[in-house]
Design a protein around this motif. Structure first.
Motif, PDB file in Angstrom:
ATOM      1  N   GLY A   1     138.942  78.700 -15.623  1.00  0.00           N
ATOM      2  CA  GLY A   1     138.303  77.578 -16.289  1.00  0.00           C
ATOM      3  C   GLY A   1     138.358  77.672 -17.809  1.00  0.00           C
ATOM      4  N   GLU A   2     138.040  76.553 -18.449  1.00  0.00           N
ATOM      5  CA  GLU A   2     138.142  76.458 -19.905  1.00  0.00           C
ATOM      6  C   GLU A   2     137.149  77.369 -20.619  1.00  0.00           C
ATOM      7  OE1 GLU A   2     137.725  73.120 -23.482  1.00  0.00           O
ATOM      8  OE2 GLU A   2     137.585  72.504 -21.377  1.00  0.00           O
ATOM      9  N   ARG A   3     135.949  77.511 -20.082  1.00  0.00           N
ATOM     10  CA  ARG A   3     134.904  78.328 -20.715  1.00  0.00           C
ATOM     11  C   ARG A   3     135.364  79.782 -20.853  1.00  0.00           C
ATOM     12  NH1 ARG A   3     128.938  78.028 -20.836  1.00  0.00           N
ATOM     13  NH2 ARG A   3     128.009  80.059 -20.437  1.00  0.00           N
ATOM     14  N   GLU A   4     135.879  80.345 -19.762  1.00  0.00           N
ATOM     15  CA  GLU A   4     136.340  81.730 -19.805  1.00  0.00           C
ATOM     16  C   GLU A   4     137.586  81.875 -20.676  1.00  0.00           C
ATOM     17  OE1 GLU A   4     136.807  83.322 -15.897  1.00  0.00           O
ATOM     18  OE2 GLU A   4     134.636  83.403 -15.511  1.00  0.00           O
ATOM     19  N   THR A   5     138.430  80.867 -20.682  1.00  0.00           N
ATOM     20  CA  THR A   5     139.627  80.900 -21.520  1.00  0.00           C
ATOM     21  C   THR A   5     139.253  80.954 -22.993  1.00  0.00           C
ATOM     22  OG1 THR A   5     140.903  79.665 -19.884  1.00  0.00           O
ATOM     23  CG2 THR A   5     141.746  79.665 -22.145  1.00  0.00           C
ATOM     24  N   ARG A   6     138.264  80.180 -23.387  1.00  0.00           N
ATOM     25  CA  ARG A   6     137.843  80.152 -24.787  1.00  0.00           C
ATOM     26  C   ARG A   6     137.188  81.479 -25.185  1.00  0.00           C
ATOM     27  NH1 ARG A   6     134.411  74.783 -25.255  1.00  0.00           N
ATOM     28  NH2 ARG A   6     134.496  75.190 -27.492  1.00  0.00           N
ATOM     29  N   VAL A   7     136.426  82.056 -24.267  1.00  0.00           N
ATOM     30  CA  VAL A   7     135.825  83.361 -24.550  1.00  0.00           C
ATOM     31  C   VAL A   7     136.915  84.415 -24.720  1.00  0.00           C
ATOM     32  CG1 VAL A   7     134.424  85.234 -23.588  1.00  0.00           C
ATOM     33  CG2 VAL A   7     133.621  82.873 -23.436  1.00  0.00           C
ATOM     34  N   LYS A   8     137.922  84.390 -23.846  1.00  0.00           N
ATOM     35  CA  LYS A   8     139.018  85.354 -23.942  1.00  0.00           C
ATOM     36  C   LYS A   8     139.722  85.242 -25.289  1.00  0.00           C
ATOM     37  CE  LYS A   8     143.429  86.723 -21.905  1.00  0.00           C
ATOM     38  NZ  LYS A   8     144.361  86.615 -20.759  1.00  0.00           N
ATOM     39  N   GLU A   9     140.027  84.018 -25.715  1.00  0.00           N
ATOM     40  CA  GLU A   9     140.730  83.826 -26.987  1.00  0.00           C
ATOM     41  C   GLU A   9     139.880  84.314 -28.162  1.00  0.00           C
ATOM     42  OE1 GLU A   9     143.960  82.948 -27.336  1.00  0.00           O
ATOM     43  OE2 GLU A   9     143.853  83.186 -25.154  1.00  0.00           O
ATOM     44  N   ALA A  10     138.577  84.063 -28.103  1.00  0.00           N
ATOM     45  CA  ALA A  10     137.685  84.547 -29.164  1.00  0.00           C
ATOM     46  C   ALA A  10     137.669  86.069 -29.213  1.00  0.00           C
ATOM     47  CB  ALA A  10     136.275  84.003 -28.951  1.00  0.00           C
ATOM     48  N   LEU A  11     137.579  86.701 -28.038  1.00  0.00           N
ATOM     49  CA  LEU A  11     137.542  88.159 -27.984  1.00  0.00           C
ATOM     50  C   LEU A  11     138.845  88.774 -28.476  1.00  0.00           C
ATOM     51  CD1 LEU A  11     135.700  88.931 -24.617  1.00  0.00           C
ATOM     52  CD2 LEU A  11     134.886  89.391 -26.933  1.00  0.00           C
ATOM     53  N   LYS A  12     139.951  88.149 -28.177  1.00  0.00           N
ATOM     54  CA  LYS A  12     141.240  88.676 -28.638  1.00  0.00           C
ATOM     55  C   LYS A  12     141.277  88.748 -30.165  1.00  0.00           C
ATOM     56  CE  LYS A  12     144.967  86.912 -26.736  1.00  0.00           C
ATOM     57  NZ  LYS A  12     145.837  85.875 -26.130  1.00  0.00           N
ATOM     58  N   ASP A  13     140.724  87.741 -30.818  1.00  0.00           N
ATOM     59  CA  ASP A  13     140.665  87.770 -32.288  1.00  0.00           C
ATOM     60  C   ASP A  13     139.699  88.841 -32.786  1.00  0.00           C
ATOM     61  OD1 ASP A  13     142.520  85.762 -32.646  1.00  0.00           O
ATOM     62  OD2 ASP A  13     141.019  84.164 -32.746  1.00  0.00           O
ATOM     63  N   ILE A  14     138.549  88.915 -32.151  1.00  0.00           N
ATOM     64  CA  ILE A  14     137.510  89.851 -32.586  1.00  0.00           C
ATOM     65  C   ILE A  14     137.966  91.301 -32.436  1.00  0.00           C
ATOM     66  CG2 ILE A  14     135.207  90.731 -32.024  1.00  0.00           C
ATOM     67  CD1 ILE A  14     134.609  87.741 -31.141  1.00  0.00           C
ATOM     68  N   LEU A  15     138.579  91.621 -31.280  1.00  0.00           N
ATOM     69  CA  LEU A  15     138.914  93.009 -30.979  1.00  0.00           C
ATOM     70  C   LEU A  15     140.136  93.524 -31.726  1.00  0.00           C
ATOM     71  CD1 LEU A  15     138.080  93.250 -27.166  1.00  0.00           C
ATOM     72  CD2 LEU A  15     136.646  93.677 -29.158  1.00  0.00           C
ATOM     73  N   LYS A  16     140.752  92.665 -32.507  1.00  0.00           N
ATOM     74  CA  LYS A  16     141.807  93.134 -33.404  1.00  0.00           C
ATOM     75  C   LYS A  16     141.217  93.931 -34.564  1.00  0.00           C
ATOM     76  CE  LYS A  16     144.931  89.236 -32.511  1.00  0.00           C
ATOM     77  NZ  LYS A  16     145.489  87.963 -33.082  1.00  0.00           N
ATOM     78  N   ASP A  17     139.948  93.670 -34.859  1.00  0.00           N
ATOM     79  CA  ASP A  17     139.321  94.273 -36.035  1.00  0.00           C
ATOM     80  C   ASP A  17     138.226  95.279 -35.708  1.00  0.00           C
ATOM     81  OD1 ASP A  17     140.818  92.750 -37.898  1.00  0.00           O
ATOM     82  OD2 ASP A  17     139.515  91.032 -37.530  1.00  0.00           O
TER      83      ASP A  17
END
Length: 526
Positions: A205-221
């Protein structure tokens, strides 16, 4: 608003987060040297090695006016001040200073049954006061003599209502993100998932997809655990406290103290619980100043021969002018030679009482060091209290206001949260990713001008320790004259857009404090 909690550095959005914990830096970086260590510290270690080795020093008493200090922390307990004129626990004011059993300092937020933790903001208190004063009146019916005050009340009320709406919106945003995030982490099945764990996760679903994309950005740093604890958990608490306490016009905890909060002349109230209900901020500040340099534990403070006096005057909310004034007077009367004030606010009900206390401290050869604030504002334009400028326009002679700098000597040198002011901020000092002491023998990275001010306080105490004949005014002069000048531009956000200005536009000196330079200069004073 105070820097104890309301001004904590939390930058959050519903589907993303920025963090000041993102970049890596060397341990003890605030005490390192730019040339030798390629990080923009204040060259403390270099000074100890090249200038102070084998030299004698005298103890200096430093007062930490804050939310509390953990007296038993492994890295602080050796340097906690003890009032030798007071007999512990006998319930008697042995030294007759008006404060019973003040063995290690005083708590102006305490009373017979406990201590204040949460408080309203000064803006909230102003609106509450004037709601009563102007009840039933309009712009048409208010007496002419009260018109200016009424107009200010309307302005303050509008700001209060706007800020409360923002706090509720932010709380909903952070809580909403947490609500979407927690089930995803549960599905991943790891308490501290890595970037690869997130990338391998298959969202539904879209909700989990958006969380995944946010986490991918966050966990780079940064790692997930740090992000979750410092941004999500603290974010929910931060905005929740704003709603429940800081902007709650019906909340008034002052009955705990038992004083008359409207009587600014009242001096003798409080209790001797220097730690209080939340000593995180004050302990962190104390560690930056003087954490034990003789042991192998934790961190190294700036100063090596200092005793810390804890004075509680700063709640989780805005400090009251009455408590600030009394804390300054208490510290001064009990021998403090440097006072650290890592707090501040945008409104003041009784600035005159604080001015009187500052003048008193100055007259007793005390140096006051204050944090400039964390709103990325020009405090030449935006009011910030307390301030070294008195109501009559004169300026306190032994008072330093400090902005926060980072560890990289580039356009990001000004911490993006730090206030500034070409005439009202004196210097900058390290205030990003500062590791220091927190209660129960813990350590934590923190950001803020609250961290930069004690770097300067530690430097002032170091100078006064090795050169005890110097006056507070001379120590201030030495610190300001010995900065490392910054010759390049810095970039910061103004009205949402990046602007580039010379660092010299940010403060009086145009530089970062430097212990090595300061101690060399101090040696030339007679």
């Amino acid at each position: 608003m105070n820097y104890h909690s309301i001004k904590k550095i939390i930058a959050l959005s519903i589907l993303g987060a920025l963090s000041f914990f993102a970049s890596a830096q060397k341990p003890n970086w605030q005490n390192l040297d730019l040339k030798a260590d390629t990080t923009f510290g204040i060259s403390t270690e270099k000074a100890y090695k090249e200038l102070l080795k084998g030299k004698k020093s005298t103890p200096v008493l430093v007062a930490v006016l804050d939310g509390g200090v953990d007296l038993n922390h492994e890295d602080l307990k050796r340097i906690i001040w003890t009032n030798k004129k007071e007999v512990a626990g006998n319930g008697i004011d042995d030294d007759k200073n008006g404060y019973k059993d003040d063995l290690h300092g005083w708590n102006f937020l305490g009373g017979p049954t406990g201590s204040i933790e949460h408080e309203t903001l000064e803006l909230t208190r102003l609106v509450r006061r004037d709601n009563i004063r102007f009840a039933g009146l309009t712009a048409e019916t208010v007496p002419a003599k009260d018109k200016a005050d009424y107009d200010l009340f309307i302005q303050n009320r509008a700001k209060f209502e706007q800020d409360l709406v923002t706090a509720r919106s932010n709380y909903a945003g952070v809580s909403g993100f947490k609500g979407a995030l927690d089930p995803v982490i549960k599905k991943i099945g790891k308490e501290n998932p890595t970037l690869k764990d997130v990338e391998d996760f298959q969202p539904q679903g879209e909700r989990e997809t958006r969380v995944k994309e946010a986490l991918k950005d966050i966990l780079k740093d940064m790692d997930f655990k740090t992000f979750y604890e410092t941004q999500i958990v603290e974010g929910v608490k931060y905005y929740g406290d704003q709603i429940n306490y800081n902007y709650n016009i019906d909340f008034d905890p002052r009955k705990i103290v038992g004083d008359d909060p409207n009587n600014s002349q009242e001096r003798f109230y409080g209790n001797n619980d220097v730690k209080g209900p939340d000593a995180s901020h004050g302990s962190h500040v104390a560690g930056i100043i003087a954490a034990d340099r003789t042991n192998t534990l934790g961190i190294k403070g700036v100063a090596d021969n200092v005793f810390i006096m804890g004075v509680r005057n700063t709640p989780n909310g805005d400090e009251r002018d009455k408590d600030v004034a009394n804390a300054i007077r208490y510290a001064t009367d009990n021998g403090a030679k440097v006072i650290n004030m890592s707090f501040g606010k945008s409104y003041s009900q009784d600035k005159s009482i604080v001015d009187e206390a500052v003048k008193y401290a100055v007259s007793k050869d005390v140096l006051l060091v204050q944090a400039a604030g964390n709103e990325n504002k020009d405090i030449d334009v935006n009011a910030n209290f307390p301030s070294r400028k008195y109501l009559n326009g004169e300026v306190a002679s032994s008072y330093i206001t400090v902005g926060a700098s980072g560890f990289v000597d580039d356009e990001t040198l000004k911490a993006d949260f730090s206030n500034f002011g070409k005439t009202n901020v004196d210097v900058f000092a390290p205030g990003v990713n500062i590791n220091s002491t927190t209660p129960e023998n813990n350590y934590k990275l923190e950001n803020g001008t609250s961290m930069a001010a004690p770097v300067v306080t530690g430097l002032a105490a170091l100078i006064r320790s090795y050169y005890p004949k110097l006056t507070a005014v001379q120590v201030k002069e030495i610190i300001l004259k010995s900065v490392v000048k910054v010759g390049h531009n810095i970039t910061y956000l103004k009205d949402g857009a990046p602007v580039s200005v010379p660092f010299s536009e940010l403060c009086v000196t145009g530089g970062i404090v430097n212990a090595y330079n300061a101690l060399k200069l101090a040696a030339t004073y007679k």
